[in-house]
Write an enzyme that holds these catalytic residues in place. Structure first.
Site, short mmCIF file in Angstrom:
data_model
loop_
_atom_site.label_atom_id
_atom_site.label_comp_id
_atom_site.label_asym_id
_atom_site.label_seq_id
_atom_site.Cartn_x
_atom_site.Cartn_y
_atom_site.Cartn_z
N GLU A 1 -6.35 2.58 8.13
CA GLU A 1 -7.53 1.81 7.84
C GLU A 1 -7.88 1.40 7.60
O GLU A 1 -8.45 0.39 7.92
CB GLU A 1 -7.82 2.63 6.04
CG GLU A 1 -10.02 2.88 6.70
CD GLU A 1 -10.37 3.28 5.02
OE1 GLU A 1 -10.19 4.44 5.24
OE2 GLU A 1 -11.57 3.39 5.68
N SER B 1 -8.73 10.60 10.56
CA SER B 1 -8.37 8.98 10.07
C SER B 1 -6.74 9.55 9.25
O SER B 1 -5.66 8.84 9.41
CB SER B 1 -9.55 9.27 9.39
OG SER B 1 -9.50 9.66 8.32
N LEU C 1 -18.37 12.26 -1.87
CA LEU C 1 -18.26 12.98 -0.46
C LEU C 1 -18.18 14.35 -1.09
O LEU C 1 -17.21 15.28 -1.56
CB LEU C 1 -16.83 12.55 0.28
CG LEU C 1 -16.69 12.65 1.44
CD1 LEU C 1 -18.31 11.50 2.28
CD2 LEU C 1 -15.88 12.65 2.00
N GLY D 1 0.84 -1.48 -0.08
CA GLY D 1 0.43 0.26 0.25
C GLY D 1 0.85 1.11 -0.17
O GLY D 1 1.80 1.23 0.89
N HIS E 1 -20.64 8.43 5.85
CA HIS E 1 -20.76 10.01 6.20
C HIS E 1 -21.86 10.50 5.73
O HIS E 1 -22.70 9.96 4.59
CB HIS E 1 -19.35 10.29 4.74
CG HIS E 1 -19.05 11.89 4.96
ND1 HIS E 1 -19.97 13.25 4.52
CD2 HIS E 1 -18.16 12.15 5.56
CE1 HIS E 1 -19.04 14.22 5.25
NE2 HIS E 1 -18.06 14.03 5.20
N PHE F 1 -14.47 21.42 13.27
CA PHE F 1 -14.48 20.27 12.63
C PHE F 1 -15.21 18.99 13.64
O PHE F 1 -15.97 19.59 15.11
CB PHE F 1 -13.47 19.38 12.59
CG PHE F 1 -13.35 18.90 10.91
CD1 PHE F 1 -13.21 20.09 10.18
CD2 PHE F 1 -12.89 17.48 10.63
CE1 PHE F 1 -13.04 19.28 9.31
CE2 PHE F 1 -13.01 17.14 9.33
CZ PHE F 1 -13.19 18.32 8.42
N GLU G 1 -16.87 17.88 5.44
CA GLU G 1 -17.10 18.08 6.64
C GLU G 1 -16.72 19.50 7.22
O GLU G 1 -17.66 20.61 7.23
CB GLU G 1 -16.81 17.22 7.74
CG GLU G 1 -17.40 17.66 9.30
CD GLU G 1 -17.30 16.53 10.00
OE1 GLU G 1 -17.17 15.32 9.86
OE2 GLU G 1 -17.12 17.26 11.21
N ARG H 1 -15.45 7.50 14.12
CA ARG H 1 -14.40 8.31 13.81
C ARG H 1 -15.07 9.25 14.03
O ARG H 1 -15.85 10.15 13.12
CB ARG H 1 -12.95 7.67 13.21
CG ARG H 1 -12.53 8.65 12.47
CD ARG H 1 -11.53 7.81 11.66
NE ARG H 1 -12.27 8.09 9.86
CZ ARG H 1 -12.54 9.60 9.71
NH1 ARG H 1 -12.02 10.44 9.47
NH2 ARG H 1 -13.52 9.41 8.36
N GLN I 1 -18.41 3.55 8.85
CA GLN I 1 -19.60 4.57 9.29
C GLN I 1 -19.45 5.23 8.05
O GLN I 1 -19.27 5.36 6.69
CB GLN I 1 -18.07 6.23 9.45
CG GLN I 1 -18.61 7.21 9.74
CD GLN I 1 -16.96 8.48 10.51
OE1 GLN I 1 -17.13 8.93 9.42
NE2 GLN I 1 -17.13 8.30 11.46
N ARG J 1 -20.14 12.40 13.10
CA ARG J 1 -20.92 12.09 11.78
C ARG J 1 -22.04 10.88 12.06
O ARG J 1 -23.11 11.29 11.65
CB ARG J 1 -19.79 10.68 11.10
CG ARG J 1 -19.07 12.38 10.77
CD ARG J 1 -17.59 11.59 10.04
NE ARG J 1 -16.60 12.79 9.25
CZ ARG J 1 -15.72 13.07 8.54
NH1 ARG J 1 -15.63 11.57 8.53
NH2 ARG J 1 -15.38 13.88 8.57
N HIS K 1 -18.41 5.45 4.27
CA HIS K 1 -17.18 5.88 3.86
C HIS K 1 -15.76 5.90 4.54
O HIS K 1 -14.92 6.06 4.06
CB HIS K 1 -17.77 7.09 4.24
CG HIS K 1 -16.72 8.78 4.79
ND1 HIS K 1 -15.75 8.68 4.14
CD2 HIS K 1 -16.08 9.09 5.75
CE1 HIS K 1 -15.20 9.85 3.69
NE2 HIS K 1 -15.22 9.76 5.27
#
Lengths: 345, 567
Positions: free
Chosen positions: B370, B386, B244, B10, B234, B118, B247, B381, B232, B278, B346
C-alpha cells in the site's frame, strides 16, 4: 470523540483508572497513578487510555494499533483479568470493580516488564520458534504455487478456531504454570502447535510432538482452564492441549515420557479403584530411582508428620465402584469411536 | 553495525513476502526486517474479505484476462495496464503458494480453495478464510519467516533515509525499547510500511499506526509520490468508530437500506446493486445522506447495512468477526438489527512512485504494497486486490532487491548524520514558551481532510484544506513531547507520526486541487466528469524547497481502450 443519543440520555459516569506505572530509567519499583475522567456508555478502556495520554499525562505508555480487536497489541490486565483494552467497555468494567468506581489497569503477567503497561513479547516469539509453530510443507519446492492441496471442510474445521489466535498473550498472562515456571511452553504456543499438528499439509508433526512432550511441554499443564476462560477470541485452548496429549499417547505410546506415564497411572487407578493410589504414583510416573532421589526427604517428613498416604493394599475401592466402572467403560468406548470417526475422515 | 544487503521497512504482508522471496533468491544475503510493531500486529491482519485470483474454482469460466479487465475498469482506466497484467497473472500462483505453506483458506465442496463474489468483479474470484483472511495470511507469512530465521528488528521506528546524491546509503531508525537512534547501512532499502489513510483520523478505518511513515521518509528524501489524491472511502464503516464492516458482508448478500426502507443502490448501479465498486457505493451512500434520506444521530448521519435476511447460521459461520465487532463497538447484533454505517477513509491508492519491479527513482530504494503506487489500482482499488497487491509486489520487490543488491556499494552512515537525527528529536523534546498538543492537531487534521478533501471535493474546499494543513504544519513546530524517557517513548513516536501525516496530507490536497476532473475515488463537484484529454495521467508530488511540487507521468495503456465506466 463522537457521542450518540443514548449517551446523552444516559449521561456519563465518573471513573478512576488506577494504572500501573513503571519506568525502568527512573523508578526503583512500580507504583500506581490514578486518573479520573468521565466516560459515556460505549467508551472502551483503550479510548479512555488514549484520552488520558492526550489530555492528562502524555508519559503514560501502552501499546495500541488496530483498535478493533484483531491485532492483539493492547493486551493488559483490566480489573485483574487479562484482556484487550480496545474491546473492553468501561461501563461493563465499572460493574466488576473491587473498589467502587476504580478500574485497575496493569500489564500482562509472566512476560518481562518494559515500561508501564508494555511487556516484552520476545519470550513468546522464541517459544513459537522452539516449537516449530509453522507448517513445514510437504509440497516439493519445485511444485510450489502450481497446485493446491485438497483439504476437506472437516479438516479445516479442526484448525479453524485455532487460527483465530491473535497472540495477544492474555492466556500467557493468566496461565498458572507460567507464573511458576517461565520456561513452560505456554497456552498460545500449545494452541499453535496443535493447529500445525492437525494440518495435513505439514510434514514435521513427529518432530514438533517430540519437542512438546519434553520438560516444560504439554504434560506440565494442570488443566486450570484459565487460558481458555480468558481467551479474547473464545478459542477452546484446553481442547487443543488435550488433543496434543491424546495424540502423544497414541502416536508415541503411553510409556513415552513421565507425563504420559503419569496420565496412564491416573487412568489405571481411576478404573480400578475410583480414586488415586498416591503412594506409588511417583514411582509409576518417574521410576524408582527418580522417586528415591527426589522424594525420599519429603517422604521422611511425611512419616514424621504422619501424613503418608495409605499403602496400595489398604486403598479401598470408592463407593459405587461398579456403577463407576460401567460409566468409565462407556466413556472409553465413546472416545474410541470418536477416534475411529476422525481417522476415517 | 555490519552493512546489510537489504533492509526491509515494515513487517506486514508486503514486507514479509519480500523478506521470504529475497532469502529464496539469494540465501547468502544479509537481510533485516524493521517494524514499528511486532510483525504479527501489522495492519494486514485487519483485511477481512479476501484476495482475488482467477483460480476458477467457483466460476469455471473465470480467467486471468477477466480479472485484468475488471481491475483496469475498476481503476477508471488510470492503472498501468502492464502492471495489472503482472498483478493478475501472478495471482493464482501466489494464492496457491500461500496455500501450500499453510494459509487456512476456506474450502469449496470439492475441497479446493473457496471463492466468493466481491465488488466490481465479473466472477466470484475472491479467495477467503472466513472473515479473517488478512489475519491468517499474515500469520502464515510470519510463521514462515520465523521458520527461515529472518532477522527481525521489532519495534524500531524508521526516521530517515541516509542519502548520498542520487542513491541511498541506508536507513536511520529509533529502537523504541532503548530510545537509541541507530544506523542501518544497507545496499538496498525496501519500504513496505502500509497506507496513509489514517490521516483522516476518526473518519478512517485504519490502525492508529497507518501514518504513511515510509512514504513520508521517501518524500523527504526527494522521491516522488504518485496519485496521492486517490483515497478510497470504504462504503461501510461503523458509524461511531469508523471501523470496517467487510465487503464480504455485501458479498454474502447484505442490503443497503435508507431511512425510507429503500434498497437505494438500484438508483446507482442497477445490475450490481450493493456489489458495485467501492467508490460508487460510497458516493451513493453519501448522496443519500446529503439528500436527506439517511438516518440521523448525534454520532452523525448514517444508513443501514441489513444482514438479517441472511439468517443466524450464515452470519455466525461466514461473518463471525463482523458480528463480534458490531456487538463490541456499536452494540448491535446483525442477526437482530441492521448495522448503522457510513463511508470511512480506508485505503490509499497513491504512494511511492515505483516501476513494475518495485524500483523507485532513487538507486537502491524500493517500495511495495500500500505504501507504493505501481499503479495497479489507478483511481480506485477493487475489493480483494489489496491483499493481492502486497503479496505479488512484495515478492517482486524482494526478488528485485536481492538480484540488484550486488550492483550497489555498501553505504556507510556517519556519526554526524546520526547525531543530526538525535538533535532533531532533542529539540522537539525541549521547546519553550507556548506549546501545542499533538492530539488536538491530529484531530483537526482528520477533520479538515474529511470535510475539505473527502468524498466530494471542490476548488474552494480544497483551497481551505491546503490552508488548514499549512497552518497545522506551522503549529506543529510548537508541539512538545512531554515524555522525556528513552524507554518506549510512545509520546515521541506519535508526534513523529503526526509529522509524517502532515507532510503527506499536503500532497493529497495539492493533488486533489490539481486534478480538475472526476475519476474513481476522486470526485470534484466543480468538474463532475472524467476528462481523459487533460487528465488521463498520473500526478506526481515531489518535495522541492519544502513544498509539494506537482508533476505528471503518462499512463501505460495496453489491450484496453478508454471506455466509460458504468456498472
Amino acid at each position: 470523540m463522537t457521542e450518540t443519543i443514548d449517551q446523552h440520555q444516559e449521561g456519563k459516569r465518573d471513573v478512576t483508572f488506577r494504572v500501573f506505572r513503571f519506568n525502568p530509567q527512573v523508578d526503583s519499583k512500580p507504583y500506581f497513578d490514578d486518573y479520573t475522567i468521565s466516560a459515556e456508555r460505549g467508551i472502551t478502556v483503550l479510548r479512555s487510555l488514549n484520552y488520558i495520554k492526550e489530555h492528562v499525562d502524555a508519559t503514560l505508555s501502552f501499546r495500541a494499533f488496530c483498535q478493533a480487536g484483531i491485532c492483539g497489541s493492547c493486551g493488559m490486565r483490566v480489573n485483574g483479568i487479562s484482556k484487550l483494552a480496545c474491546t473492553s467497555q468501561v461501563w461493563d468494567e465499572l460493574d466488576k470493580c473491587r473498589e467502587p468506581g476504580i478500574i485497575r489497569v496493569e500489564p500482562l503477567r509472566s512476560l518481562p516488564m518494559i515500561k508501564d503497561l508494555i511487556v516484552d513479547m520476545d519470550p513468546l516469539v522464541d517459544k513459537m520458534t522452539r516449537y516449530s509453530n509453522w507448517v513445514d510443507s510437504t509440497m516439493p519446492l519445485a511444485e510450489m504455487g502450481k497446485k493446491e492441496f485438497l483439504i476437506s471442510e472437516e479438516e479445516f474445521q479442526q484448525y479453524d478456531k485455532a487460527t483465530d489466535c491473535i497472540l495477544c498473550a492474555s492466556c500467557v498472562s493468566e496461565c498458572s504454570i507460567l507464573r511458576a515456571n517461565k520456561e513452560y511452553v505456554s497456552p498460545a504456543v500449545l494452541l499453535k502447535s496443535y493447529r500445525m499438528n492437525v494440518d495435513s499439509r505439514d510434514g514435521i508433526h513427529d518432530i514438533r510432538l517430540a519437542e512438546l512432550v519434553k520438560d516444560h511441554g504439554v504434560w506440565d499443564c494442570t488443566h486450570c482452564y484459565r487460558c481458555q476462560e480468558s481467551c479474547v477470541k473464545s478459542i477452546p485452548i484446553m481442547e487443543a492441549i488435550h488433543a496434543i496429549r491424546e495424540d502423544a499417547l497414541e502416536s508415541r505410546g503411553p510409556r513415552d515420557t513421565s507425563g504420559a506415564k503419569h496420565a496412564e497411572a491416573f487412568m489405571e487407578d481411576i478404573e480400578k479403584k475410583g480414586k488415586l493410589v498416591e503412594a506409588t504414583l511417583p514411582i509409576r510416573t518417574n521410576g524408582v530411582v527418580w522417586t528415591l532421589r527426589n522424594l525420599l526427604p519429603m517422604a521422611m517428613k511425611m512419616i514424621v508428620k504422619r501424613r503418608t498416604p495409605p499403602p496400595p493394599p489398604l486403598v479401598k475401592s470408592a463407593k459405587g465402584i461398579k456403577v463407576f466402572r460401567a460409566m468409565f467403560r462407556e466413556m472409553t468406548e465413546h472416545v474410541k469411536q470418536d477416534h475411529l470417526k476422525s481417522q476415517k475422515k | 553495525m555490519k552493512p546489510f544487503d537489504i533492509v526491509i521497512v515494515g513487517g506486514g504482508g508486503a514486507g514479509l513476502y519480500a523478506a521470504m522471496e529475497a532469502m529464496k533468491t539469494n540465501p547468502a544475503l544479509n537481510i533485516a526486517v524493521l517494524s514499528k510493531v511486532y510483525p504479527n500486529r501489522s495492519h494486514t491482519s485487519a483485511a477481512q474479505g479476501g484476495a482475488n485470483a482467477a483460480l476458477a474454482n467457483k466460476a469455471k469460466d473465470d480467467s486471468v484476462e477477466m480479472h485484468i479487465f475488471d481491475t483496469i475498469k475498476g481503476s477508471d482506466y488510470l492503472a498501468d495496464q502492464d502492471a495489472v497484467d503482472v498483478l493478475c497473472s501472478e495471482a493464482p500462483k501466489i494464492i496457491r503458494e500461500l496455500e501450500n505453506i499453510g494459509t487456512p483458506w476456506s474450502r469449496m465442496e470439492d475441497n479446493t480453495i473457496a471463492q466468493r463474489p466481491f465488488g466490481g468483479a465479473g466472477r466470484p474470484r475472491c479467495c477467503y478464510c472466513a472473515d479473517k483472511t488478512g489475519h491468517t495470511i499474515l500469520q502464515t507469512l510470519y510463521e514462515q519467516c520465523l521458520r527461515k530465521g529472518v532477522l527481525f528488528f521489532n519495534e524500531y521506528f524508521a526516521l530517515n533515509l541516509s542519502v548520498n546524491g542520487s542513491r541511498s546509503k541506508g536507513l536511520i531508525a529509533m529502537n523504541m525499547k532503548t530510545g537509541k537512534v541507530e544506523a542501518f547501512p544497507a545496499k538496498t532499502v525496501i519500504f513496505a510500511t502500509g497506507g496513509y489513510a489514517k490521516m483522516y483520523w476518526n473518519r478512517s478505518s485504519n490502525a492508529a499506526g497507518n501514518t504513511g511513515d515510509g512514504q513520508a521518509i521517501a518524500y523527504r528524501a526527494g522521491i516522488p509520490m504518485k496519485d496521492m489524491e486517490f483515497v478510497q472511502f470504504h462504503p461501510t464503516g461503523l458509524r461511531k468508530s469508523g471501523l470496517l464492516v467487510t465487503e464480504g458482508a455485501r458479498g454474502e448478500g447484505g442490503y443497503l437500506i435508507n431511512k425510507d426502507g429503500e434498497r437505494f443502490m438500484a438508483r446507482y448501479a442497477k445490475e450490481k446493486m450493493e456489489l458495485g465498486p467501492r467508490d460508487l457505493v460510497s458516493r451513493s451512500i453519501e448522496t443519500e445522506i446529503l439528500e436527506g434520506r439517511g438516518f440521523d444521530s448525534p454520532a452523525g448521519k448514517y444508513i443501514h447495512l441489513d444482514l438479517r435476511h441472511l439468517g443466524a447460521d450464515l452470519i455466525k459461520s461466514r461473518l463471525p468477526q463482523i458480528r463480534e465487532m458490531t456487538l463490541n463497538f456499536e452494540g448491535v447484533d446483525p442477526i437482530e438489527e441492521p448495522i448503522p454505517i457510513r463511508p470511512t477513509a480506508h485505503y490509499s491508492m497513491g504512494g511511492i512512485d515505483t516501476d513494475n519491479f518495485g524500483r523507485t527513482v532513487m538507486d537502491g530504494v524500493y517500495a511495495a504494497g500500500e505504501c507504493a503506487c505501481v499503479s495497479v489500482h489507478g483511481a480506485n482499488r477493487l475489493g480483494g486486490n489489496s491483499l493481492l497487491d502486497i503479496l505479488v509486489f512484495g515478492r517482486i520487490a524482494g526478488h528485485t532487491a536481492a538480484e540488484e543488491a550486488g550492483k550497489f556499494e555498501p553505504g556507510s552512515i556517519s556519526e554526524e548524520e546520526l547525531k543530526e537525527n538525535v538533535e532533531e528529536i532533542r529539540t522537539r523534546m525541549q521547546p519553550s514558551g507556548h506549546y501545542e498538543r499533538y492530539g488536538a492537531l491530529r484531530e483537526e487534521l482528520g477533520q479538515t481532510l474529511a470535510l475539505n478533501v473527502g468524498i466530494f471535493r471542490e476548488s474552494s474546499l480544497l483551497h481551505k484544506g491546503i490552508e488548514d494543513i499549512a497552518e497545522l504544519k506551522e503549529r506543529f513546530k510548537k508541539v512538545r513531547v512531554f515524555d522525556s524517557s528513552d524507554v518506549f517513548n510512545t509520546n515521541l513516536q506519535q508526534v513523529l507520526e503526526l509529522q509524517n501525516m502532515l507532510d503527506l496530507a499536503e500532497t493529497v490536497a495539492v493533488g486533489a486541487l490539481a486534478r480538475e476532473e472526476s475519476r474513481g475515488s476522486h470526485t470534484r463537484i466543480d468538474f463532475p466528469v472524467r476528462d481523459d484529454e487533460k487528465w488521463h495521467k498520473h500526478t506526481l508530488a515531489t518535495l522541492v524547497d519544502g513544498k509539494a511540487t506537482p508533476g505528471e507521468k503518462p499512463v501505460t495503456m495496453g489491450r484496453y481502450e478508454l471506455q466509460e465506466r458504468t456498472y
